[in-house]
Design a protein around this motif. Structure first.
Motif, PDB file in Angstrom:
ATOM      1  N   SER A  27      40.115 -99.432 -67.710  1.00  0.00           N
ATOM      2  CA  SER A  27      41.536 -99.095 -67.623  1.00  0.00           C
ATOM      3  C   SER A  27      41.758 -97.904 -66.690  1.00  0.00           C
ATOM      4  CB  SER A  27      42.077 -98.782 -69.020  1.00  0.00           C
ATOM      5  OG  SER A  27      43.429 -98.397 -68.962  1.00  0.00           O
ATOM      6  N   PHE A  28      40.871 -96.926 -66.762  1.00  0.00           N
ATOM      7  CA  PHE A  28      40.974 -95.768 -65.869  1.00  0.00           C
ATOM      8  C   PHE A  28      40.793 -96.199 -64.417  1.00  0.00           C
ATOM      9  CE2 PHE A  28      39.204 -92.301 -63.417  1.00  0.00           C
ATOM     10  CZ  PHE A  28      39.988 -91.216 -63.775  1.00  0.00           C
ATOM     11  N   LEU A  29      39.835 -97.083 -64.171  1.00  0.00           N
ATOM     12  CA  LEU A  29      39.589 -97.554 -62.809  1.00  0.00           C
ATOM     13  C   LEU A  29      40.806 -98.277 -62.240  1.00  0.00           C
ATOM     14  CD1 LEU A  29      35.912 -98.867 -62.944  1.00  0.00           C
ATOM     15  CD2 LEU A  29      36.817 -97.155 -61.358  1.00  0.00           C
ATOM     16  N   GLU A  30      41.449 -99.067 -63.060  1.00  0.00           N
ATOM     17  CA  GLU A  30      42.610 -99.820 -62.592  1.00  0.00           C
ATOM     18  C   GLU A  30      43.751 -98.897 -62.179  1.00  0.00           C
ATOM     19  OE1 GLU A  30      43.343-102.330 -65.903  1.00  0.00           O
ATOM     20  OE2 GLU A  30      41.957-103.908 -65.240  1.00  0.00           O
ATOM     21  N   GLN A  31      43.802 -97.708 -62.767  1.00  0.00           N
ATOM     22  CA  GLN A  31      44.874 -96.769 -62.449  1.00  0.00           C
ATOM     23  C   GLN A  31      44.472 -95.731 -61.405  1.00  0.00           C
ATOM     24  OE1 GLN A  31      46.616 -95.063 -66.034  1.00  0.00           O
ATOM     25  NE2 GLN A  31      46.120 -96.907 -67.205  1.00  0.00           N
ATOM     26  N   HIS A  32      43.179 -95.363 -61.389  1.00  0.00           N
ATOM     27  CA  HIS A  32      42.743 -94.275 -60.508  1.00  0.00           C
ATOM     28  C   HIS A  32      41.493 -94.651 -59.711  1.00  0.00           C
ATOM     29  CE1 HIS A  32      45.442 -91.851 -63.022  1.00  0.00           C
ATOM     30  NE2 HIS A  32      44.790 -92.318 -64.075  1.00  0.00           N
ATOM     31  N   GLY A  60      40.945 -95.841 -56.660  1.00  0.00           N
ATOM     32  CA  GLY A  60      40.829 -95.504 -55.247  1.00  0.00           C
ATOM     33  C   GLY A  60      40.268 -96.655 -54.432  1.00  0.00           C
ATOM     34  N   GLU A  61      39.593 -96.309 -53.338  1.00  0.00           N
ATOM     35  CA  GLU A  61      39.082 -97.328 -52.421  1.00  0.00           C
ATOM     36  C   GLU A  61      37.984 -98.182 -53.046  1.00  0.00           C
ATOM     37  OE1 GLU A  61      37.824 -95.377 -48.903  1.00  0.00           O
ATOM     38  OE2 GLU A  61      39.834 -94.689 -48.322  1.00  0.00           O
ATOM     39  N   SER A  62      37.222 -97.610 -53.958  1.00  0.00           N
ATOM     40  CA  SER A  62      36.107 -98.344 -54.567  1.00  0.00           C
ATOM     41  C   SER A  62      36.510 -99.080 -55.839  1.00  0.00           C
ATOM     42  CB  SER A  62      34.964 -97.380 -54.883  1.00  0.00           C
ATOM     43  OG  SER A  62      35.402 -96.384 -55.795  1.00  0.00           O
ATOM     44  N   LYS A  63      37.785 -99.165 -56.086  1.00  0.00           N
ATOM     45  CA  LYS A  63      38.278 -99.749 -57.331  1.00  0.00           C
ATOM     46  C   LYS A  63      37.744-101.160 -57.560  1.00  0.00           C
ATOM     47  CE  LYS A  63      42.613-101.510 -59.270  1.00  0.00           C
ATOM     48  NZ  LYS A  63      44.099-101.529 -59.124  1.00  0.00           N
ATOM     49  N   GLU A  64      37.935-102.057 -56.601  1.00  0.00           N
ATOM     50  CA  GLU A  64      37.551-103.454 -56.785  1.00  0.00           C
ATOM     51  C   GLU A  64      36.043-103.603 -56.971  1.00  0.00           C
ATOM     52  OE1 GLU A  64      39.655-105.785 -57.321  1.00  0.00           O
ATOM     53  OE2 GLU A  64      41.327-104.400 -57.000  1.00  0.00           O
ATOM     54  N   GLU A  65      35.287-102.850 -56.202  1.00  0.00           N
ATOM     55  CA  GLU A  65      33.829-102.917 -56.323  1.00  0.00           C
ATOM     56  C   GLU A  65      33.372-102.414 -57.690  1.00  0.00           C
ATOM     57  OE1 GLU A  65      29.839-103.561 -55.445  1.00  0.00           O
ATOM     58  OE2 GLU A  65      31.655-104.279 -54.434  1.00  0.00           O
ATOM     59  N   SER A  66      33.954-101.338 -58.151  1.00  0.00           N
ATOM     60  CA  SER A  66      33.572-100.780 -59.451  1.00  0.00           C
ATOM     61  C   SER A  66      33.940-101.729 -60.585  1.00  0.00           C
ATOM     62  CB  SER A  66      34.253 -99.424 -59.661  1.00  0.00           C
ATOM     63  OG  SER A  66      33.821 -98.487 -58.699  1.00  0.00           O
ATOM     64  N   VAL A  86      33.445 -91.743 -63.931  1.00  0.00           N
ATOM     65  CA  VAL A  86      33.677 -93.189 -63.991  1.00  0.00           C
ATOM     66  C   VAL A  86      32.918 -93.900 -62.875  1.00  0.00           C
ATOM     67  CG1 VAL A  86      35.441 -94.965 -63.685  1.00  0.00           C
ATOM     68  CG2 VAL A  86      35.871 -93.032 -65.208  1.00  0.00           C
ATOM     69  N   GLN A  87      32.857 -93.286 -61.709  1.00  0.00           N
ATOM     70  CA  GLN A  87      32.092 -93.881 -60.612  1.00  0.00           C
ATOM     71  C   GLN A  87      30.606 -93.933 -60.960  1.00  0.00           C
ATOM     72  OE1 GLN A  87      33.292 -95.352 -57.744  1.00  0.00           O
ATOM     73  NE2 GLN A  87      31.149 -96.024 -57.667  1.00  0.00           N
ATOM     74  N   ALA A  88      30.127 -92.909 -61.661  1.00  0.00           N
ATOM     75  CA  ALA A  88      28.726 -92.905 -62.094  1.00  0.00           C
ATOM     76  C   ALA A  88      28.465 -94.048 -63.075  1.00  0.00           C
ATOM     77  CB  ALA A  88      28.381 -91.562 -62.732  1.00  0.00           C
ATOM     78  N   VAL A  89      29.444 -94.341 -63.927  1.00  0.00           N
ATOM     79  CA  VAL A  89      29.314 -95.472 -64.852  1.00  0.00           C
ATOM     80  C   VAL A  89      29.204 -96.778 -64.075  1.00  0.00           C
ATOM     81  CG1 VAL A  89      30.521 -96.829 -66.607  1.00  0.00           C
ATOM     82  CG2 VAL A  89      30.477 -94.336 -66.772  1.00  0.00           C
ATOM     83  N   ALA A  90      30.054 -96.953 -63.069  1.00  0.00           N
ATOM     84  CA  ALA A  90      30.023 -98.177 -62.262  1.00  0.00           C
ATOM     85  C   ALA A  90      28.685 -98.323 -61.536  1.00  0.00           C
ATOM     86  CB  ALA A  90      31.176 -98.164 -61.259  1.00  0.00           C
ATOM     87  N   ASP A  91      28.153 -97.220 -61.040  1.00  0.00           N
ATOM     88  CA  ASP A  91      26.858 -97.265 -60.351  1.00  0.00           C
ATOM     89  C   ASP A  91      25.742 -97.684 -61.306  1.00  0.00           C
ATOM     90  OD1 ASP A  91      28.142 -96.431 -58.066  1.00  0.00           O
ATOM     91  OD2 ASP A  91      27.594 -94.311 -58.313  1.00  0.00           O
ATOM     92  N   ARG A  92      25.768 -97.154 -62.513  1.00  0.00           N
ATOM     93  CA  ARG A  92      24.746 -97.514 -63.500  1.00  0.00           C
ATOM     94  C   ARG A  92      24.914 -98.964 -63.951  1.00  0.00           C
ATOM     95  NH1 ARG A  92      22.553 -92.975 -66.967  1.00  0.00           N
ATOM     96  NH2 ARG A  92      22.721 -91.108 -65.687  1.00  0.00           N
ATOM     97  N   ALA A  93      26.163 -99.416 -64.044  1.00  0.00           N
ATOM     98  CA  ALA A  93      26.413-100.812 -64.416  1.00  0.00           C
ATOM     99  C   ALA A  93      25.810-101.757 -63.383  1.00  0.00           C
ATOM    100  CB  ALA A  93      27.915-101.051 -64.548  1.00  0.00           C
TER     101      ALA A  93
END
Length: 237
Positions: A132-137, A139-145, A194-201
């Motif tokens: 939910s945070f990614l969908e709102q904040h 940025g450019e890496s939103k879709e990839e994350s 949150v970006q760190a979470v996406a990287d680990r995912a």
């Protein structure tokens, strides 16, 4: 016949040596100590065997106690949606009633419990908060994350990612807390965490060989139902 001099040694009388008093004492307490040690060892072995057998026979009862005493309360306090909580509690309570009724054998109840503990049920709601945070904040890496989070959920659906993997993935957004889990979601979330979470995912999804694409999410209760059925059919891992 001349009287013998008492001061002269009598060759017929055996001489006393320093070792004679010890020899005269016999084996002492050593046999009793060895016997007692042996008996204690046998008693301990029997006790361990009986205890193991007793616990082995109580696996169904222990599973029900764990589900009702720990698992369901943790779900009710999690970040899952009210609808998800209701569906999960209904499933788990139905399974518990079946165990009490004797519908499942001990190995089946134990297998289901083992599978439930591996499922990232409690982390599912936290991952949704990150999404939910990614969908709102985002940025450019939103879709990839967002894609990486989708791949992570797909890995859990395929039984290739466990609750331990989710804990590691979500660790950048966790902080210590005085609750049953010992941690909670950081508030407010930050873009860096949150970006760190996406990287680990992504790392977990790559390791699980999940295709690099967005997947249609399957409801959590459907995943739990599948694992309960697998535990009943096959037992644990």
């Amino acid at each position: 016949m001349p009287d013998s001099d008492p001061s002269e040694p009598n060759p017929a009388a055996p001489e006393l040596t320093a070792s004679q008093p010890a020899d005269a004492q016999g084996p002492g307490w050593m046999p009793a100590i060895l016997a007692a040690t042996l008996l204690m060892g046998m008693a301990g072995f029997i006790f361990c065997g009986v205890s193991t057998w007793f616990l082995f026979q109580k696996r169904g009862e222990l599973a029900v106690r764990t589900i009702r005493g720990s698992y369901i309360p943790a779900i009710e306090q999690s970040r899952l949606s009210p609808t998800e909580k209701k569906l999960l509690v209904k499933q788990l309570e139905s399974f518990s009633v079946g165990v009490e009724r004797g519908d499942y054998e001990n190995w089946q109840a134990s297998g289901v419990m083992q599978r439930l503990q591996r499922l990232p049920v409690l982390q599912w709601g936290e991952l949704a908060a990150v999404e939910s945070f990614l969908e709102q904040h985002g940025g450019e890496s939103k879709e990839e994350s967002l894609k990486q989070l989708s791949r992570l959920r797909r890995a859990a659906e395929l039984d290739k990612a466990t609750s331990f993997d989710f804990e590691d993935v979500l660790s950048p957004v966790h902080e210590s807390a005085d609750n049953s889990q010992g941690r909670q979601l950081v508030q407010p979330l930050t873009e860096a965490a949150v970006q760190a979470v996406a990287d680990r995912a992504k790392l977990v999804a790559d390791r699980s060989e999940v295709p690099d694409q967005v997947f249609t999410d399957i409801p959590l209760d459907a995943i739990v139902k599948h694992q309960i059925e697998a535990g009943v059919a096959e037992g644990g891992f």
